[in-house]
Design an enzyme around this catalytic site. Sequence first.
Site, mmCIF file in Angstrom:
data_model
loop_
_atom_site.group_PDB
_atom_site.id
_atom_site.type_symbol
_atom_site.label_atom_id
_atom_site.label_comp_id
_atom_site.label_asym_id
_atom_site.label_seq_id
_atom_site.Cartn_x
_atom_site.Cartn_y
_atom_site.Cartn_z
ATOM 1 N N HIS A 1 -12.419 50.048 46.679
ATOM 2 C CA HIS A 1 -12.083 50.857 47.843
ATOM 3 C C HIS A 1 -10.582 51.093 47.945
ATOM 4 C CE1 HIS A 1 -15.975 50.530 50.249
ATOM 5 N NE2 HIS A 1 -15.714 51.784 49.992
ATOM 6 N N CYS B 1 -7.900 60.912 22.437
ATOM 7 C CA CYS B 1 -8.452 60.225 23.615
ATOM 8 C C CYS B 1 -7.716 58.943 23.939
ATOM 9 C CB CYS B 1 -9.944 59.964 23.432
ATOM 10 S SG CYS B 1 -10.290 58.841 22.077
HETATM 11 C C1 PEP Z 1 -7.491 54.073 21.258
HETATM 12 O O1 PEP Z 1 -7.425 53.128 20.468
HETATM 13 O O2 PEP Z 1 -6.575 54.901 21.423
HETATM 14 C C2 PEP Z 1 -8.696 54.280 22.089
HETATM 15 C C3 PEP Z 1 -8.864 55.377 22.777
HETATM 16 O O3 PEP Z 1 -9.599 53.279 22.137
HETATM 17 P P1 PEP Z 1 -9.389 51.892 22.875
HETATM 18 O O4 PEP Z 1 -8.160 52.003 23.741
HETATM 19 O O5 PEP Z 1 -10.622 51.647 23.658
HETATM 20 O O6 PEP Z 1 -9.204 50.933 21.757
#
Ligand code: PEP
Length: 561
Positions: free
Chosen positions: A191, A491
Site C-alpha cells: 500500500h 529487458c
Molecule cells: C538481466 O540480466 O538483465 C535480466 C533482465 O535478468 P535478471 O535481472 O532477472 O537476471
Amino acid sequence: MNEAKILTANGTGVVAGIAYADVVWVRPRPALPSSTTSIAEEDRAAELERFITAADAVAARLDDRVTTADGAAADVLAATAGMVRDRGWRKNIRKNINGGMDAEYATADATEKFVTMFQNAGGVMAERTTDLKDIRDRVIAELRGEEEPGLPIISGEAILFADDLSPADTAALDVNHYKALVTELGGPTSHTAIIARQLNLPCIVAAGHSLRDFPAGTPVLVDGSLGTVTNAVSAEEARKLVQESEKRAAKVALWRGPAITSDGHRVQLLANVQDGNAARIAAQTQAEGIGLYRTEMSFLSATEEPSIEEQAKIYGRVFKAFPGSKVVVRTLDAGSDKPIAFANMATEENPALGVRGLRIARDNEALLTRQLDAIAKAASEREGDGPTWVMAPMVATAREARWFASLCRERNLTPGAMIEVPAAALMADKIMPHLDFVSIGTNDLTQYTMAADRLSPQLAYLTDPWQPAVLRLIHQTCLMGQTTDTAVGVCGEAAADPLLACVLTGLGVNSLSAASTAIAGVGAQLAEVTLEQCQEAANAAMNAEGATVARESVRAMFLDN
Ligand code: PEP
Ligand code: MG
C-alpha cells in the site's frame, strides 16, 4: 562536507523522480511489552474498557484524516480505521484481557497471532502485516499516553526515511514538505508504494539495512527511477539534477504512448513484472505489453515444484492483465541470487558462473518441459489474442538455443533467448537463426562482460550499463539481428534510464522493457529526439573511454540545452 563519510543505499524504485533534502526518520514505534502484569479478575472489565477507549481514539483520529485525503489515500485510511474496529482482532484482545493480561500485552499478543497467520498466507496478505503492526503500535502508544508513532510534523522540506512506513502514514504525507520516501522494507505492490505512486512522490522501497547508516539531518539525493540514495553529491550538483528532474516530470506527466521519436521511429515499450499484481499495475501505465515476466520470482519460497495446473494458474494471472498484448515469459532463471529450492541445485563455489538459468535443464529437462507445458496451457486459455513469447535465460551457445527452440515449437510457443552472456552476444549470428527473437539482459551482460558481481556495492562503477564494452556487444547483437531478421529487445535495467534508452534505440534495439514506473519517463524522452540523434548518441557512448564519459556526453547532447 567533502570529508563526510560516503553513504549509499540501493532499493527498488517504485516512483520515479529526483529529490534532495535532509533525512527525517519517522517517529519510532513504541517498544513492545515483553511481559504482562497480571490483572486481577475484578479489574478486568476496567482494563477492557481502557483498551476500547484507546482503540476508539485511534480509529477516530484515522477517520478525521479520511476527510482531508482523497482517492487511494482516503481508502487506505478508512481501511486502517476499519482494522482498528475489526471484530476478530478485538475479540482476540478481549479474550486475552479476560484471561488476565494487561491491555498493552493483550494487544501485542493478539496482533502477533494475526501477523503469523498473514505471513503464512504469503503474497498480498503478507504485505498487509505492516497495516496490522501499525494499528498495534498506535493503540499501544495511546494506552501508554505516548505520542502517536509515525510522521513527524516538519516546517521545511525533507526526505522521509522509515523502516516500513505504514499505509496510514503514507496516506497522510504532506507532499509540500516531504519530497521523497525511502523505506528499508516493503515491496513494490505494498500500500505504501501504491499511495506514493498516487501522490507522485519519488519513492524507493526495500532499501535494506544500510539505510540505518543515514543519520537524521543528512542531506541526501534520492533517485526514484534508479532506486538509489546517496550523500555523495554536492548541493549544487543536486539542485541541478532536481531541476532537470522537475522539468522532465512535467513532460512525463503529459506523455501518452505509444513511444515514437520526434521523426516517427516506433519503439515498443513493455513492462518487466514478476507476478499478476505487478502486471495489473503495469496495465495502468502506457506499457504495450510485458517484455519480461520473471517466473522464478513466484517460486522463491516454494519448497516443492508446483504442478502444471498450479503453474498455469499463476502465469494466467499475468496474461489476464494484458489480454490482447504481447507477453514475454521467461522460463525459470533459478540459481545465483535467486535460488529455488525445488530446482535442486547443489551448493556451488561460484553460483553466478554455475548451473543457473537454462543450464539447470540439462540435467533436468522435465523441469523445463513441465514449465513449458504450463505456459502453453495458460497461453491457450488466454482471453484475448495477444501473442505469447517464451525465452530462456543464460543461453550461451547456438546448441542451447536450438534445443530450447525445439521444445517451445513442439508446444506452439514462440521461442527466444536472453542475450546476457557475452558469448551469446558474440555468437548472435549463429544463435538467432533458431529463434524468433532475443532480449538483451543488460544486468547480467554487464556483470559478465565486466567480470564484476552485480550485487557488489564496491563494484558499482563497473556494473554500470553505460560501460562502452557492454554497448558494443549490444550494437553487435543489433547488427546481427538486422542480418538475420530477428527482433532485438532490451529487458535489463538499462531500458529504464531515459537517456540510455535513446542510446539503445540508436544502437538498433526494437523494444525496451523496464519497470512500469520507468515507462513514461522513457517514452517522454524518446519523443524529444530523432532517430539520427539517438544514433549519434549511441556512437558517442560506444566510443567513450568509459561509462562516466559516455553518460556525461549523452547528457550534454540531450539535456544541457
Ligand atoms: C538481466 O540480466 O538483465 C535480466 C533482465 O535478468 P535478471 O535481472 O532477472 O537476471
Ligand atoms: Mg539476467
